[in-house]
Design a protein around this motif. Structure first.
Motif, PDB file in Angstrom:
ATOM      1  N   LEU A 116       0.867  -1.173   0.000  1.00  0.00           N
ATOM      2  CA  LEU A 116       0.000   0.000   0.000  1.00  0.00           C
ATOM      3  C   LEU A 116       0.907   1.227   0.000  1.00  0.00           C
ATOM      4  O   LEU A 116       1.768   1.334   0.868  1.00  0.00           O
ATOM      5  N   ALA A 117       0.769   2.099  -0.979  1.00  0.00           N
ATOM      6  CA  ALA A 117       1.606   3.311  -1.004  1.00  0.00           C
ATOM      7  C   ALA A 117       0.723   4.524  -0.747  1.00  0.00           C
ATOM      8  O   ALA A 117      -0.263   4.749  -1.448  1.00  0.00           O
ATOM      9  N   GLY A 118       1.078   5.267   0.287  1.00  0.00           N
ATOM     10  CA  GLY A 118       0.303   6.455   0.653  1.00  0.00           C
ATOM     11  C   GLY A 118       1.042   7.718   0.265  1.00  0.00           C
ATOM     12  O   GLY A 118       2.241   7.687  -0.015  1.00  0.00           O
ATOM     13  N   LYS A 119       0.324   8.840   0.282  1.00  0.00           N
ATOM     14  CA  LYS A 119       0.893  10.102  -0.191  1.00  0.00           C
ATOM     15  C   LYS A 119       2.067  10.598   0.644  1.00  0.00           C
ATOM     16  O   LYS A 119       2.888  11.371   0.184  1.00  0.00           O
ATOM     17  N   SER A 120       2.143  10.130   1.890  1.00  0.00           N
ATOM     18  CA  SER A 120       3.239  10.556   2.760  1.00  0.00           C
ATOM     19  C   SER A 120       4.569   9.983   2.279  1.00  0.00           C
ATOM     20  O   SER A 120       5.630  10.404   2.728  1.00  0.00           O
ATOM     21  N   GLY A 121       4.497   9.003   1.380  1.00  0.00           N
ATOM     22  CA  GLY A 121       5.728   8.357   0.919  1.00  0.00           C
ATOM     23  C   GLY A 121       5.932   7.020   1.589  1.00  0.00           C
ATOM     24  O   GLY A 121       6.842   6.271   1.245  1.00  0.00           O
ATOM     25  N   ASN A 122       5.075   6.700   2.561  1.00  0.00           N
ATOM     26  CA  ASN A 122       5.217   5.405   3.229  1.00  0.00           C
ATOM     27  C   ASN A 122       4.625   4.289   2.377  1.00  0.00           C
ATOM     28  O   ASN A 122       3.569   4.478   1.770  1.00  0.00           O
ATOM     29  N   VAL A 123       5.335   3.163   2.333  1.00  0.00           N
ATOM     30  CA  VAL A 123       4.797   1.972   1.669  1.00  0.00           C
ATOM     31  C   VAL A 123       4.670   0.895   2.734  1.00  0.00           C
ATOM     32  O   VAL A 123       5.634   0.569   3.421  1.00  0.00           O
ATOM     33  N   TYR A 124       3.465   0.377   2.922  1.00  0.00           N
ATOM     34  CA  TYR A 124       3.204  -0.669   3.923  1.00  0.00           C
ATOM     35  C   TYR A 124       3.036  -1.996   3.202  1.00  0.00           C
ATOM     36  O   TYR A 124       2.371  -2.043   2.158  1.00  0.00           O
ATOM     37  N   THR A 125       3.624  -3.038   3.750  1.00  0.00           N
ATOM     38  CA  THR A 125       3.569  -4.312   3.028  1.00  0.00           C
ATOM     39  C   THR A 125       3.226  -5.488   3.941  1.00  0.00           C
ATOM     40  O   THR A 125       3.433  -5.422   5.155  1.00  0.00           O
ATOM     41  N   ALA A 126       2.734  -6.538   3.323  1.00  0.00           N
ATOM     42  CA  ALA A 126       2.556  -7.820   4.020  1.00  0.00           C
ATOM     43  C   ALA A 126       2.801  -8.930   3.008  1.00  0.00           C
ATOM     44  O   ALA A 126       2.480  -8.774   1.829  1.00  0.00           O
ATOM     45  N   GLY A 127       3.393 -10.033   3.489  1.00  0.00           N
ATOM     46  CA  GLY A 127       3.630 -11.191   2.611  1.00  0.00           C
ATOM     47  C   GLY A 127       4.720 -10.916   1.586  1.00  0.00           C
ATOM     48  O   GLY A 127       5.667 -10.162   1.838  1.00  0.00           O
ATOM     49  N   LEU A 139      -0.173   4.903  -6.879  1.00  0.00           N
ATOM     50  CA  LEU A 139      -0.201   6.194  -6.176  1.00  0.00           C
ATOM     51  C   LEU A 139      -0.074   7.362  -7.152  1.00  0.00           C
ATOM     52  O   LEU A 139      -0.724   8.386  -6.989  1.00  0.00           O
ATOM     53  N   ILE A 140       0.761   7.221  -8.172  1.00  0.00           N
ATOM     54  CA  ILE A 140       0.888   8.286  -9.180  1.00  0.00           C
ATOM     55  C   ILE A 140      -0.483   8.526  -9.831  1.00  0.00           C
ATOM     56  O   ILE A 140      -0.895   9.666 -10.049  1.00  0.00           O
ATOM     57  N   LEU A 141      -1.173   7.427 -10.144  1.00  0.00           N
ATOM     58  CA  LEU A 141      -2.489   7.559 -10.782  1.00  0.00           C
ATOM     59  C   LEU A 141      -3.494   8.159  -9.790  1.00  0.00           C
ATOM     60  O   LEU A 141      -4.324   9.005 -10.159  1.00  0.00           O
ATOM     61  N   ALA A 142      -3.408   7.742  -8.531  1.00  0.00           N
ATOM     62  CA  ALA A 142      -4.330   8.289  -7.510  1.00  0.00           C
ATOM     63  C   ALA A 142      -4.083   9.769  -7.306  1.00  0.00           C
ATOM     64  O   ALA A 142      -4.994  10.532  -6.997  1.00  0.00           O
ATOM     65  N   ASN A 143      -2.830  10.173  -7.504  1.00  0.00           N
ATOM     66  CA  ASN A 143      -2.424  11.551  -7.194  1.00  0.00           C
ATOM     67  C   ASN A 143      -2.386  12.419  -8.457  1.00  0.00           C
ATOM     68  O   ASN A 143      -1.545  13.297  -8.582  1.00  0.00           O
ATOM     69  N   ASP A 144      -3.292  12.144  -9.399  1.00  0.00           N
ATOM     70  CA  ASP A 144      -3.471  12.998 -10.578  1.00  0.00           C
ATOM     71  C   ASP A 144      -2.225  13.100 -11.464  1.00  0.00           C
ATOM     72  O   ASP A 144      -2.021  14.091 -12.160  1.00  0.00           O
ATOM     73  N   LEU A 192      -1.795  -7.296  -9.488  1.00  0.00           N
ATOM     74  CA  LEU A 192      -2.947  -6.396  -9.538  1.00  0.00           C
ATOM     75  C   LEU A 192      -2.454  -5.002  -9.179  1.00  0.00           C
ATOM     76  O   LEU A 192      -1.692  -4.831  -8.216  1.00  0.00           O
ATOM     77  N   LEU A 193      -2.887  -4.040  -9.962  1.00  0.00           N
ATOM     78  CA  LEU A 193      -2.587  -2.629  -9.694  1.00  0.00           C
ATOM     79  C   LEU A 193      -3.928  -1.969  -9.433  1.00  0.00           C
ATOM     80  O   LEU A 193      -4.832  -2.043 -10.265  1.00  0.00           O
ATOM     81  N   SER A 194      -4.054  -1.334  -8.263  1.00  0.00           N
ATOM     82  CA  SER A 194      -5.347  -0.784  -7.906  1.00  0.00           C
ATOM     83  C   SER A 194      -5.168   0.645  -7.384  1.00  0.00           C
ATOM     84  O   SER A 194      -4.139   0.970  -6.785  1.00  0.00           O
ATOM     85  N   VAL A 195      -6.187   1.463  -7.633  1.00  0.00           N
ATOM     86  CA  VAL A 195      -6.085   2.889  -7.301  1.00  0.00           C
ATOM     87  C   VAL A 195      -7.222   3.312  -6.376  1.00  0.00           C
ATOM     88  O   VAL A 195      -8.387   3.145  -6.719  1.00  0.00           O
ATOM     89  N   VAL A 196      -6.865   3.822  -5.220  1.00  0.00           N
ATOM     90  CA  VAL A 196      -7.874   4.457  -4.362  1.00  0.00           C
ATOM     91  C   VAL A 196      -7.714   5.947  -4.621  1.00  0.00           C
ATOM     92  O   VAL A 196      -6.786   6.588  -4.115  1.00  0.00           O
ATOM     93  N   ASP A 197      -8.592   6.465  -5.468  1.00  0.00           N
ATOM     94  CA  ASP A 197      -8.365   7.804  -6.002  1.00  0.00           C
ATOM     95  C   ASP A 197      -8.146   8.849  -4.904  1.00  0.00           C
ATOM     96  O   ASP A 197      -8.873   8.894  -3.927  1.00  0.00           O
ATOM     97  N   LYS A 198      -7.136   9.663  -5.106  1.00  0.00           N
ATOM     98  CA  LYS A 198      -6.723  10.764  -4.231  1.00  0.00           C
ATOM     99  C   LYS A 198      -5.978  10.294  -2.973  1.00  0.00           C
ATOM    100  O   LYS A 198      -5.461  11.102  -2.232  1.00  0.00           O
ATOM    101  N   TYR A 199      -5.952   8.992  -2.711  1.00  0.00           N
ATOM    102  CA  TYR A 199      -5.337   8.531  -1.465  1.00  0.00           C
ATOM    103  C   TYR A 199      -4.193   7.533  -1.601  1.00  0.00           C
ATOM    104  O   TYR A 199      -3.108   7.755  -1.076  1.00  0.00           O
ATOM    105  N   LEU A 200      -4.457   6.425  -2.301  1.00  0.00           N
ATOM    106  CA  LEU A 200      -3.536   5.287  -2.194  1.00  0.00           C
ATOM    107  C   LEU A 200      -3.300   4.558  -3.503  1.00  0.00           C
ATOM    108  O   LEU A 200      -4.195   4.518  -4.352  1.00  0.00           O
ATOM    109  N   GLY A 201      -2.143   3.941  -3.600  1.00  0.00           N
ATOM    110  CA  GLY A 201      -1.912   2.943  -4.644  1.00  0.00           C
ATOM    111  C   GLY A 201      -1.804   1.593  -3.957  1.00  0.00           C
ATOM    112  O   GLY A 201      -1.222   1.493  -2.866  1.00  0.00           O
ATOM    113  N   ILE A 202      -2.382   0.577  -4.561  1.00  0.00           N
ATOM    114  CA  ILE A 202      -2.294  -0.771  -3.989  1.00  0.00           C
ATOM    115  C   ILE A 202      -1.675  -1.703  -5.038  1.00  0.00           C
ATOM    116  O   ILE A 202      -2.067  -1.664  -6.209  1.00  0.00           O
TER     117      ILE A 202
END
Ligand code: GLN
Length: 308
Positions: free
Chosen positions: A45-56, A208-213, A264-274
């Motif tokens: 999960l990549a958030g706008k703060s620059g943090n990437v959280y991962t599992a597995g 995240l790039i796509l989520a962040n316009d 899978l590449l997924s976009v939570v618009d304005k917030y996150l890249g998954i």
């Protein structure tokens, strides 16, 4: 949410996804892909703060396959423009498998959309001559914030030796005047783009790039125009999961693109890249555990684009 809570959610989500792994199969029509570990599963999960959280298995490398269609479409829209792209490729869901050929000999023969093989081959034809593979690799590295992306030579060779179907699609497109370049050159560039080795983290960064316009949230640099990003996200929502796109949009409601390598590449618009990696696929060729994980995240956190 603090870091610990996010990691807890991701690990619970991963455990839920794992239950579906036995229900799927690893793709083996490209022999090298058949060697993947069916039980691998990772999420980032990549958030706008620059943090990437991962599992597995979020750092495992696998080939991007059809998710490269998102990158090719972005580059084609930026360099050739909207009209050149949609003169030759439609923007409607096909309702057919990703490698379908039947619809191409009906009506106009124009591929339904850029997210299926026929459409992506027509897009690659637009890029050929304008970009070398090395340039597209550099662009991919930048969009994914991942300098480790390379051409997976084994997967590339394995697909080039087993690409009769894509070759047939190219010849049909050529017979209709939809593509111009040499069929072999188109196949080589398309297959090389499908053979880029990425990780769930790379895909989360691209999301995240796509989520962040189109702006790199960390450097502030604009990498893609707003209009490109809007078109690409819309087409991911309506066509990104092939003939499973409608159901996926209803149940998950996030622009998402799958690849036969398990990504899978997924976009939570304005917030996150998954980004997700899990090579066990459902019947439509989409990561089976990833679908379950995204359904869970979407419903639990109200991520559906039409969530109240
Ligand atoms: N390289 C694969 C193909 O052309 C990509 C398909 C996919 O990921 N769905 O068949």
């Amino acid at each position: 949410m603090d870091k610990e809570k996010i990691l807890k959610v991701l690990n619970e989500t991963l455990a839920l996804g794992r239950k579906d792994i036995p229900l799927g199969e690893v793709a083996d029509y490209i022999p090298e892909l058949g060697k993947a570990d069916k039980n691998a599963l990772g999420i980032a999960l990549a958030g706008k703060s620059g943090n990437v959280y991962t599992a597995g298995d979020a750092e495992s490398r696998f080939t991007i396959q059809s998710i490269s269609k998102v990158i090719s479409l972005c580059v084609a829209l930026e360099s050739r423009g909207y009209d050149a792209v949609f003169d030759r490729v439609g923007m409607e869901p096909s309702g057919e498998a990703f490698n379908s050929i039947v619809e191409l000999d009906l009506v106009s023969g124009k591929p339904y959309n850029p997210m299926i093989n026929s459409g992506a081959l027509a897009i690659v034809d637009l890029l050929l001559g304008k970009y070398t593979f090395t340039e597209l690799l550099e662009i991919s590295r930048k969009l994914c914030r991942d300098d480790g992306i390379r051409l997976d030579e084994r997967v590339y060779r394995s697909e080039m030796e087993n690409c009769s179907r894509n070759r047939a699609i190219c010849w049909l497109l050529k017979s209709k005047g939809i593509i111009e370049n040499d069929v072999d050159e188109i196949l080589k560039l398309y297959t090389a783009m499908c053979s880029l080795s990425v990780t769930a983290c790379s895909l989360a960064n691209l999301g995240l790039i796509l989520a962040n316009d189109g702006v790199d949230a960390i450097s502030g640099e604009r990498l893609l125009s707003s209009s490109t990003v809007r078109v690409v996200k819309t087409i991911m929502l309506t066509c990104g999961m092939y003939d499973g796109s409608g159901q996926f949009a209803v149940e998950v409601g996030l622009p998402t693109k799958s690849g036969i390598g398990g990504g899978l590449l997924s976009v939570v618009d304005k917030y996150l890249g998954i980004g997700i990696y899990g090579p066990s696929l459902d019947k439509k060729g989409n990561c089976i555990a990833g679908g379950a994980m995204l359904r869970r995240l979407s419903s639990e956190f109200g991520l559906h684009i039409f969530a109240p």
